[in-house]
Design a protein around this motif. Structure first.
Motif, mmCIF file in Angstrom:
data_model
loop_
_atom_site.group_PDB
_atom_site.id
_atom_site.type_symbol
_atom_site.label_atom_id
_atom_site.label_comp_id
_atom_site.label_asym_id
_atom_site.label_seq_id
_atom_site.Cartn_x
_atom_site.Cartn_y
_atom_site.Cartn_z
ATOM 1 N N PRO A 111 0.823 -1.209 0.000
ATOM 2 C CA PRO A 111 0.000 0.000 0.000
ATOM 3 C C PRO A 111 0.860 1.264 0.000
ATOM 4 N N PRO A 112 0.262 2.416 -0.294
ATOM 5 C CA PRO A 112 1.036 3.661 -0.323
ATOM 6 C C PRO A 112 1.690 3.963 1.024
ATOM 7 N N LYS A 113 2.833 4.642 0.957
ATOM 8 C CA LYS A 113 3.543 5.051 2.157
ATOM 9 C C LYS A 113 3.504 6.580 2.257
ATOM 10 N N TYR A 114 2.358 7.091 2.647
ATOM 11 C CA TYR A 114 2.226 8.537 2.797
ATOM 12 C C TYR A 114 2.903 9.005 4.088
ATOM 13 N N LEU A 115 3.243 10.284 4.112
ATOM 14 C CA LEU A 115 3.922 10.839 5.273
ATOM 15 C C LEU A 115 2.949 11.032 6.427
ATOM 16 N N VAL A 116 3.460 10.799 7.625
ATOM 17 C CA VAL A 116 2.660 10.979 8.834
ATOM 18 C C VAL A 116 3.469 11.814 9.818
ATOM 19 N N PRO A 117 2.801 12.442 10.783
ATOM 20 C CA PRO A 117 3.527 13.245 11.771
ATOM 21 C C PRO A 117 4.645 12.443 12.434
ATOM 22 N N GLY A 118 5.796 13.094 12.569
ATOM 23 C CA GLY A 118 6.966 12.454 13.151
ATOM 24 C C GLY A 118 7.953 11.938 12.122
ATOM 25 N N ASP A 119 7.510 11.773 10.869
ATOM 26 C CA ASP A 119 8.433 11.329 9.825
ATOM 27 C C ASP A 119 9.512 12.377 9.583
ATOM 28 N N VAL A 120 10.668 11.893 9.116
ATOM 29 C CA VAL A 120 11.773 12.767 8.741
ATOM 30 C C VAL A 120 12.140 12.462 7.296
ATOM 31 N N VAL A 121 12.111 13.490 6.447
ATOM 32 C CA VAL A 121 12.414 13.340 5.027
ATOM 33 C C VAL A 121 13.683 14.119 4.713
ATOM 34 N N GLU A 122 14.632 13.449 4.037
ATOM 35 C CA GLU A 122 15.893 14.081 3.669
ATOM 36 C C GLU A 122 16.116 13.931 2.168
ATOM 37 N N VAL A 123 16.326 15.054 1.494
ATOM 38 C CA VAL A 123 16.642 15.084 0.064
ATOM 39 C C VAL A 123 18.088 15.537 -0.063
ATOM 40 N N SER A 124 18.915 14.734 -0.753
ATOM 41 C CA SER A 124 20.352 15.005 -0.791
ATOM 42 C C SER A 124 20.895 14.943 -2.210
ATOM 43 N N VAL A 125 21.790 15.864 -2.503
ATOM 44 C CA VAL A 125 22.603 15.841 -3.720
ATOM 45 C C VAL A 125 23.997 16.301 -3.331
ATOM 46 N N GLU A 126 24.989 15.481 -3.632
ATOM 47 C CA GLU A 126 26.363 15.857 -3.315
ATOM 48 C C GLU A 126 26.716 17.146 -4.051
ATOM 49 N N GLY A 127 27.336 18.063 -3.333
ATOM 50 C CA GLY A 127 27.697 19.339 -3.922
ATOM 51 C C GLY A 127 26.650 20.417 -3.725
ATOM 52 N N ILE A 128 25.425 20.007 -3.380
ATOM 53 C CA ILE A 128 24.385 20.985 -3.052
ATOM 54 C C ILE A 128 24.079 20.922 -1.566
ATOM 55 N N GLY A 129 23.829 19.726 -1.048
ATOM 56 C CA GLY A 129 23.587 19.588 0.380
ATOM 57 C C GLY A 129 22.455 18.630 0.671
ATOM 58 N N THR A 130 21.857 18.780 1.841
ATOM 59 C CA THR A 130 20.730 17.963 2.276
ATOM 60 C C THR A 130 19.635 18.865 2.817
ATOM 61 N N LEU A 131 18.442 18.665 2.294
ATOM 62 C CA LEU A 131 17.250 19.368 2.753
ATOM 63 C C LEU A 131 16.485 18.413 3.657
ATOM 64 N N CYS A 132 16.309 18.783 4.908
ATOM 65 C CA CYS A 132 15.683 17.898 5.896
ATOM 66 C C CYS A 132 14.414 18.545 6.451
ATOM 67 N N ASN A 133 13.353 17.748 6.508
ATOM 68 C CA ASN A 133 12.083 18.227 7.072
ATOM 69 C C ASN A 133 11.407 17.141 7.883
ATOM 70 N N THR A 134 10.762 17.556 8.952
ATOM 71 C CA THR A 134 9.868 16.667 9.680
ATOM 72 C C THR A 134 8.453 16.856 9.127
ATOM 73 N N VAL A 135 7.485 16.184 9.754
ATOM 74 C CA VAL A 135 6.091 16.281 9.337
ATOM 75 C C VAL A 135 5.242 16.550 10.560
ATOM 76 N N GLU A 136 4.323 17.515 10.439
ATOM 77 C CA GLU A 136 3.385 17.803 11.527
ATOM 78 C C GLU A 136 1.991 17.996 10.948
ATOM 79 N N ASP A 137 0.991 17.737 11.764
ATOM 80 C CA ASP A 137 -0.379 18.061 11.382
ATOM 81 C C ASP A 137 -0.624 19.549 11.558
ATOM 82 N N GLU A 138 -1.435 20.113 10.675
ATOM 83 C CA GLU A 138 -1.823 21.511 10.782
ATOM 84 C C GLU A 138 -2.570 21.753 12.082
ATOM 85 N N GLN A 139 -2.203 22.822 12.765
ATOM 86 C CA GLN A 139 -2.851 23.162 14.029
ATOM 87 C C GLN A 139 -3.981 24.154 13.798
ATOM 88 N N PRO A 140 -5.082 24.018 14.521
ATOM 89 C CA PRO A 140 -6.212 24.948 14.331
ATOM 90 C C PRO A 140 -5.780 26.393 14.573
#
Length: 284
Positions: free
Chosen positions: A255-284
């Protein structure tokens, strides 16, 4: 040298990022209030000169979306052979690239959370390289395309998957939820074709490698993207092109692996760097 937008003690700055911290350069550009304005004025090269020899001004700061006032952001969709196959529609490589707009409000910065909205929980990740145009041009030939790039950065082109299916001919509403994606951490000056031609992009979720490919496998290489886009619109300094994501986004798992609160996503390219983000639910 790397250049970023950051906040400290409630104020927003732009400047250089070093191993020791950040160097605010706002005072060196009194006529420009942001990185976007510096680039739009053709002054990106002056950032490096301005930063030389200056001491660090901030060691405690938070990254913002690298160009929060970017006016035009274009994304290239389905740009790797395996991504095209993921759709399982029997189609061969298309003759022309798919394009759609994103707006700066849909992105956050490095080390900040991606926001999952209450309306739908199919938040997905897409690791990509983004280019920033530094020289204006119309009908740019592929041979000259790289001459128009000022800088490179990374993008997590976060998407609410169910909402890209709300209409027949567009994906705009699934691609522009507030802070559903990220761009950053910084801009790296573009100096050498090898920065793109030999680049490998990887996306990890909670340490698991999900996306892994090289830009030289793109169906529409970046030179072609610049050529094609500049055919119908004049590219301007400060324009951002998000160049395409490899196979391995969460929607394509069974099944799909959608992001959930607490996940950590890292996008990396050598020579550019690493973009890191967590996931949170929108707060009212």
């Amino acid at each position: 040298m790397k250049f970023a937008t950051f906040t400290a003690s409630g104020d927003t700055f732009f400047g250089a990022i070093t191993d020791q911290g950040a160097i605010a350069l706002n005072d060196d550009f009194p006529n420009h209030t942001s990185l976007f304005e510096v680039i739009a004025a053709g002054a990106f090269d002056q950032l490096l000169t301005a930063a030389e020899g200056k001491p660090v001004t901030h060691t405690d700061f938070a990254y913002e979306m690298v160009m929060p006032d970017a006016r035009r952001i274009l994304c290239v969709g389905v740009n790797f052979p395996d991504r095209n196959a993921e759709y399982k529609d029997g189609s061969t490589q298309p003759q022309y690239m798919s394009l759609f707009p994103r707006f700066a409000s849909g992105f956050t910065g490095h080390n900040r959370p991606l926001i999952r909205p209450p309306e739908n929980h199919t938040l997905d990740y897409e690791g990509e390289v983004a280019i920033v145009i530094g020289k204006a041009g119309r009908r740019i030939a592929q041979a000259e395309a790289y001459d128009h790039i000022a800088a490179l950065t990374l993008c997590n082109e976060g998407t609410i998957r169910d909402w890209v299916r709300h209409a027949k001919f567009n994906v705009t509403q699934g691609k522009n939820w507030d802070k559903s994606g990220a761009i950053g951490p910084w801009l790296v000056p573009f100096a050498d074709a090898a920065q793109l031609d030999e680049a490998r992009i990887q996306t990890h979720v909670n340490g698991e490698l999900r996306q892994d490919d090289t830009l030289n496998r793109m169906m529409f290489p970046i030179r072609r993207e610049i050529e094609y886009i500049s055919t119908f619109m004049t590219l301007q300094p400060g324009d951002v092109i998000i160049t395409g994501t490899p196979t391995g986004a969460g929607a394509r798992f069974d099944p799909p692996k959608y992001l959930v609160p607490g996940d950590v996503v890292e996008v990396s390219v050598e020579g550019i760097g690493t973009l890191c983000n967590t996931v949170e639910d929108e707060q009212p």
